[in-house]
Design an enzyme around this catalytic site. Structure first.
Site, PDB file in Angstrom:
ATOM      1  N   ASP A  61       0.568   3.950   1.650  1.00 44.47           N
ATOM      2  CA  ASP A  61       0.472   4.360   3.031  1.00 44.47           C
ATOM      3  C   ASP A  61       2.115   4.425   3.530  1.00 44.47           C
ATOM      4  O   ASP A  61       2.635   3.842   3.589  1.00 44.47           O
ATOM      5  CB  ASP A  61      -0.473   3.334   4.039  1.00 44.47           C
TER       6      ASP A  61
ATOM      7  N   CYS B   7      -6.370   0.391   6.832  1.00 43.28           N
ATOM      8  CA  CYS B   7      -6.212   0.818   5.486  1.00 43.28           C
ATOM      9  C   CYS B   7      -7.112   1.627   5.110  1.00 43.28           C
ATOM     10  O   CYS B   7      -8.482   1.422   5.030  1.00 43.28           O
ATOM     11  CB  CYS B   7      -5.853  -0.319   4.420  1.00 43.28           C
TER      12      CYS B   7
ATOM     13  N   CYS C 233       0.810  -1.030  -0.036  1.00 40.63           N
ATOM     14  CA  CYS C 233       0.119   0.004   0.083  1.00 40.63           C
ATOM     15  C   CYS C 233       0.951   1.105   0.046  1.00 40.63           C
ATOM     16  O   CYS C 233       2.073   1.071   0.577  1.00 40.63           O
ATOM     17  CB  CYS C 233      -0.975   0.010   1.077  1.00 40.63           C
TER      18      CYS C 233
ATOM     19  N   HIS D 280      -2.247  -3.701   5.155  1.00 40.72           N
ATOM     20  CA  HIS D 280      -2.191  -3.344   6.593  1.00 40.72           C
ATOM     21  C   HIS D 280      -3.544  -2.937   6.972  1.00 40.72           C
ATOM     22  O   HIS D 280      -4.437  -2.564   6.290  1.00 40.72           O
ATOM     23  CB  HIS D 280      -1.225  -2.267   6.648  1.00 40.72           C
TER      24      HIS D 280
ATOM     25  N   ARG E 212       2.842   4.829   6.495  1.00 38.78           N
ATOM     26  CA  ARG E 212       3.154   4.189   7.634  1.00 38.78           C
ATOM     27  C   ARG E 212       3.346   2.902   7.454  1.00 38.78           C
ATOM     28  O   ARG E 212       3.871   2.195   8.360  1.00 38.78           O
ATOM     29  CB  ARG E 212       1.832   4.158   8.544  1.00 38.78           C
TER      30      ARG E 212
HETATM   31 CO    CO Z   1      -3.419   1.307   3.066  1.00 39.25          CO
END
Ligand code: CO
Length: 214
Positions: free
Chosen positions: A44, A101, A42, A98, A46
């Site tokens: 993302d 999400c 992803c 994750h 993090r």
């Molecule tokens: Co995500």
């Protein structure tokens, strides 16, 4: 919030530190790459791929998009897979999603009229939800439903990999790569394996390619 120049200064510091530890490091990096793993994760911020598995430059080939999807018509992702599998001959392909999400959470909501492109991208995850609607709807809270869809989406994307001609051809020729689905937990930094599919696994006939006529 960091000033943009801080990132450039951090980069100088990092390069200096690496060179101090191994003066030949960057020279070696210019020669070639032979990563063993393709990571499809992803976007993302993090879930920084190399950091969470302690990988060094040169060890992982990486593709990231919103909600770690492998879409059969996405030439961006497919090009990455083709190069990683056919040229770099990676041993493993990991789809890593994750919990919590944002993409998956958005897919479980109404479409956002100010994000028309993103809606289309998330449509595939809405389809995963519909495949597993009864199981997801049975959960008592939205957080649990999101996290269940996170897991099911990862598993679905690993299956999507196994449906790709690139993977099936490589399995026939090289018995490789192995496909994995991992989920990352933002709250403790740990990865868990949800599924792995080896070369030779039974693929549903509708996703198999017709053998060439002899
Ligand atoms: Co995500």
């Amino acid at each position: 919030m960091q000033d943009i120049d801080t990132f450039l200064q951090n980069n100088k510091d990092w390069a200096q530190k690496v060179t101090a530890q191994d003066p030949t490091f960057f020279e070696k990096m210019t020669k070639t790459q032979s990563p063993e793993l393709l990571w499809i994760g992803c976007s993302d911020s993090r879930v920084p791929a190399e950091i969470v598995v302690g990988a060094q430059p040169g060890e992982m080939f990486i593709h990231r998009n919103i909600a770690n999807q492998v879409i059969a018509t996405d030439f961006n992702c497919l090009s990455v897979i083709q190069y990683a599998v056919n040229v770099l001959q990676v041993k493993h392909v990991v789809v890593c999603g994750h919990y919590n999400c944002g993409g998956v959470r958005a897919a479980l909501s109404k479409q956002n009229s100010s994000l028309l492109i993103t809606n289309k991208w998330l449509m595939h995850i809405k389809n995963v939800y519909r495949l597993h609607q009864a199981e997801i709807d049975a959960l008592p809270t939205q957080d649990l439903r999101v996290n269940k869809l996170v897991e099911l989406n990862i598993i679905e994307q690993v299956h999507a990999l196994s449906h790709a001609s690139i993977i099936q051809e490589s399995w026939t020729k090289h018995n490789s790569p192995t496909l994995h689905g991992w989920v990352y937990n933002l709250s403790d930094g740990l990865l868990n394996s949800l599924i792995s599919i080896n070369s030779g696994a039974e693929i549903h006939p509708i996703y198999q390619y017709i053998a060439d006529e002899a």
